[in-house]
Design a protein around this motif. Structure first.
Motif, mmCIF file in Angstrom:
data_model
loop_
_atom_site.group_PDB
_atom_site.id
_atom_site.type_symbol
_atom_site.label_atom_id
_atom_site.label_comp_id
_atom_site.label_asym_id
_atom_site.label_seq_id
_atom_site.Cartn_x
_atom_site.Cartn_y
_atom_site.Cartn_z
ATOM 1 N N GLN A 175 -12.195 6.667 -13.157
ATOM 2 C CA GLN A 175 -11.090 6.053 -12.826
ATOM 3 C C GLN A 175 -10.137 6.317 -11.033
ATOM 4 N N ILE A 176 -10.265 5.348 -10.867
ATOM 5 C CA ILE A 176 -10.145 5.189 -8.787
ATOM 6 C C ILE A 176 -8.582 4.911 -8.889
ATOM 7 N N ARG A 177 -8.090 5.754 -8.163
ATOM 8 C CA ARG A 177 -6.441 6.353 -7.645
ATOM 9 C C ARG A 177 -6.331 5.872 -6.277
ATOM 10 N N LEU A 178 -6.057 4.647 -6.099
ATOM 11 C CA LEU A 178 -5.478 4.930 -4.181
ATOM 12 C C LEU A 178 -4.350 4.209 -3.928
ATOM 13 N N LEU A 179 -4.288 5.934 -3.108
ATOM 14 C CA LEU A 179 -2.355 5.337 -2.970
ATOM 15 C C LEU A 179 -2.296 5.580 -0.877
ATOM 16 N N PHE A 180 -1.538 4.514 -0.599
ATOM 17 C CA PHE A 180 -1.446 3.652 0.848
ATOM 18 C C PHE A 180 -0.115 4.503 1.405
ATOM 19 N N GLU A 181 -0.003 5.244 1.995
ATOM 20 C CA GLU A 181 1.273 5.730 2.560
ATOM 21 C C GLU A 181 1.807 5.277 3.963
ATOM 22 N N GLY A 182 3.189 5.295 4.078
ATOM 23 C CA GLY A 182 4.331 4.780 5.169
ATOM 24 C C GLY A 182 4.106 3.263 4.827
ATOM 25 N N GLU A 183 3.936 2.580 3.336
ATOM 26 C CA GLU A 183 3.846 1.249 3.389
ATOM 27 C C GLU A 183 4.710 1.115 2.112
ATOM 28 N N LYS A 184 5.608 -0.029 2.462
ATOM 29 C CA LYS A 184 5.834 -0.727 1.216
ATOM 30 C C LYS A 184 5.364 -1.279 0.512
ATOM 31 N N PRO A 185 4.661 -2.296 -1.039
ATOM 32 C CA PRO A 185 3.541 -2.495 -1.941
ATOM 33 C C PRO A 185 3.479 -3.991 -1.558
ATOM 34 N N LEU A 188 -1.321 -8.540 -2.225
ATOM 35 C CA LEU A 188 -2.103 -9.203 -1.775
ATOM 36 C C LEU A 188 -3.321 -8.141 -1.539
ATOM 37 N N LEU A 189 -3.100 -6.491 -0.933
ATOM 38 C CA LEU A 189 -3.995 -5.985 -0.896
ATOM 39 C C LEU A 189 -4.750 -5.270 -1.668
ATOM 40 N N LYS A 190 -3.519 -5.113 -2.755
ATOM 41 C CA LYS A 190 -3.456 -4.638 -4.318
ATOM 42 C C LYS A 190 -4.531 -4.996 -4.628
ATOM 43 N N GLU A 191 -4.665 -6.883 -5.200
ATOM 44 C CA GLU A 191 -5.855 -7.078 -5.613
ATOM 45 C C GLU A 191 -7.096 -7.860 -4.982
ATOM 46 N N LYS A 192 -7.190 -7.485 -3.508
ATOM 47 C CA LYS A 192 -8.249 -7.418 -3.137
ATOM 48 C C LYS A 192 -9.350 -6.275 -2.956
ATOM 49 N N VAL A 202 -9.198 0.138 -11.179
ATOM 50 C CA VAL A 202 -8.823 0.677 -9.674
ATOM 51 C C VAL A 202 -6.934 0.621 -10.036
ATOM 52 N N HIS A 203 -6.660 1.996 -9.299
ATOM 53 C CA HIS A 203 -5.190 1.553 -9.302
ATOM 54 C C HIS A 203 -4.911 1.995 -7.998
ATOM 55 N N VAL A 204 -3.551 0.994 -7.827
ATOM 56 C CA VAL A 204 -3.247 1.771 -6.752
ATOM 57 C C VAL A 204 -1.350 1.399 -6.069
ATOM 58 N N THR A 205 -1.830 2.680 -6.017
ATOM 59 C CA THR A 205 -0.084 2.465 -5.760
ATOM 60 C C THR A 205 0.464 3.292 -3.968
ATOM 61 N N PHE A 206 1.272 2.691 -3.788
ATOM 62 C CA PHE A 206 2.265 2.570 -2.726
ATOM 63 C C PHE A 206 3.415 3.673 -2.135
ATOM 64 N N HIS A 207 2.629 4.241 -0.608
ATOM 65 C CA HIS A 207 4.128 5.527 -0.679
ATOM 66 C C HIS A 207 4.961 5.298 0.853
ATOM 67 N N ARG A 208 6.257 5.471 0.540
ATOM 68 C CA ARG A 208 6.604 4.783 1.799
ATOM 69 C C ARG A 208 7.230 5.855 3.076
ATOM 70 N N GLU A 209 6.459 6.845 2.794
ATOM 71 C CA GLU A 209 6.979 8.251 3.435
ATOM 72 C C GLU A 209 5.225 8.255 4.339
ATOM 73 N N LYS A 258 4.099 9.857 -8.253
ATOM 74 C CA LYS A 258 4.930 10.273 -9.594
ATOM 75 C C LYS A 258 6.220 8.942 -7.854
ATOM 76 N N ASN A 259 6.287 9.355 -7.324
ATOM 77 C CA ASN A 259 7.364 9.306 -6.120
ATOM 78 C C ASN A 259 6.846 7.385 -5.900
ATOM 79 N N ALA A 260 5.206 7.061 -5.549
ATOM 80 C CA ALA A 260 4.731 5.717 -4.956
ATOM 81 C C ALA A 260 5.512 4.819 -6.217
ATOM 82 N N GLU A 261 5.161 3.446 -5.577
ATOM 83 C CA GLU A 261 5.671 2.062 -5.792
ATOM 84 C C GLU A 261 4.784 1.344 -6.580
ATOM 85 N N ASN A 262 4.133 0.636 -7.361
ATOM 86 C CA ASN A 262 3.545 -0.115 -8.207
ATOM 87 C C ASN A 262 3.122 -1.468 -6.566
#
Length: 262
Positions: A175-185, A188-192, A202-209, A258-262
């Motif tokens: 499985q590919i898990r991608l966590l993007f930091e300092g960003e809101k969900p 469009l990027l997730k679909e790309k 492929v699983h993508v989440t976003f963390h605001r910190e 766990k603290n990220a947003e989809n």
């Protein structure tokens, strides 16, 4: 007008030596001539001209004309130089074929030493090509999971470069898990990202910190960026297989996930 020096530089770029280029240019200008005239016009010593002429003939750049005294003329320049380019391509293709064969033969050999207790390694890699090669191998060898924390501005070029490796890992069950930091969900990027690799794995989440940037494979190895301000390969990276450090990275990743947003 192109100067003699410029023409000489062009011929040097095609693989001729300096004296070969001078002799060939002289023959081109003199059209049909003798070796003595070539030496005088090119300012290359006569004995050197006699050594160079057979080489130029073999390269297809000149022709020897029957008769006494023997005369020389240049072959049509477009034909001659096209042949030279073709010859260089053939040599290059042969070298590449030989290199591929060598790599394949070496890869088939068993280079492993007798089993020993696993050694914890820490390798600081500064060269960009070495970092990219290490990343490629890390992803390609993954069988369970590739976990990555990065900023979204740099992720698409990285995933584009390693999309084949990601697909290989997915084919092995990873499985590919991608966590993007300092960003809101960002849908469009997730679909790309999911289209670029494989949407179901492929699983993508976003963390605001802001987070630390690293990539980890199967809890066995990790590559850690030493600078968050630069992209992959633009600054040194630390590779390790140390289980304690990888355990810390795993705990940090799961907490951030766990603290990220989809």
């Amino acid at each position: 007008m192109v100067t003699d020096d410029e023409n000489t530089d062009l011929l040097l770029g095609l693989g001729l030596s300096l004296n070969q280029a001078k002799v060939y240019l002289a023959i081109l200008k003199l059209e049909k001539t003798a070796a003595g005239q070539v030496a005088k016009f090119s300012k290359v010593r006569r004995e050197d001209v006699y050594r160079i002429l057979p080489t130029l003939e073999k390269m297809g750049l000149i022709e020897r004309m029957m008769g006494k005294p023997m005369e020389i003329r240049a072959t049509p320049i477009s034909d001659a130089l096209s042949f030279l380019v073709s010859e260089e391509k053939n040599k290059s293709d042969e070298r590449l074929s030989g290199m591929r064969s060598t790599v394949q033969r070496l890869s088939l050999q068993d280079w492993k030493l007798p089993p020993t207790e696993k050694e914890s390694l820490y390798i600081l890699i500064a060269d960009k090509k070495a970092i990219l090669a290490k990343t490629s191998r890390l992803i390609r060898n993954s069988r369970k999971e590739v976990a990555l924390i990065a900023d979204k501005g740099r992720i698409i070029p990285v995933l584009s470069q390693f999309s084949d490796e990601c697909k290989q890992a997915i084919n092995k069950g990873a499985q590919i898990r991608l966590l993007f930091e300092g960003e809101k969900p960002d849908d469009l990027l997730k679909e790309k990202v999911q289209r670029l690799i494989d949407g179901t794995s492929v699983h993508v989440t976003f963390h605001r910190e802001p987070l630390n940037h690293f990539i980890m494979s199967d809890d066995k190895e990790a590559l850690i960026n030493t600078s968050k301000e630069s992209g992959l390969g633009e600054s040194p990276s630390l590779w390790t297989n140390n289980s304690n450090l990888i355990g810390v990275l795993r705990t940090s990743f799961e907490s951030d996930w766990k603290n990220a947003e989809n």
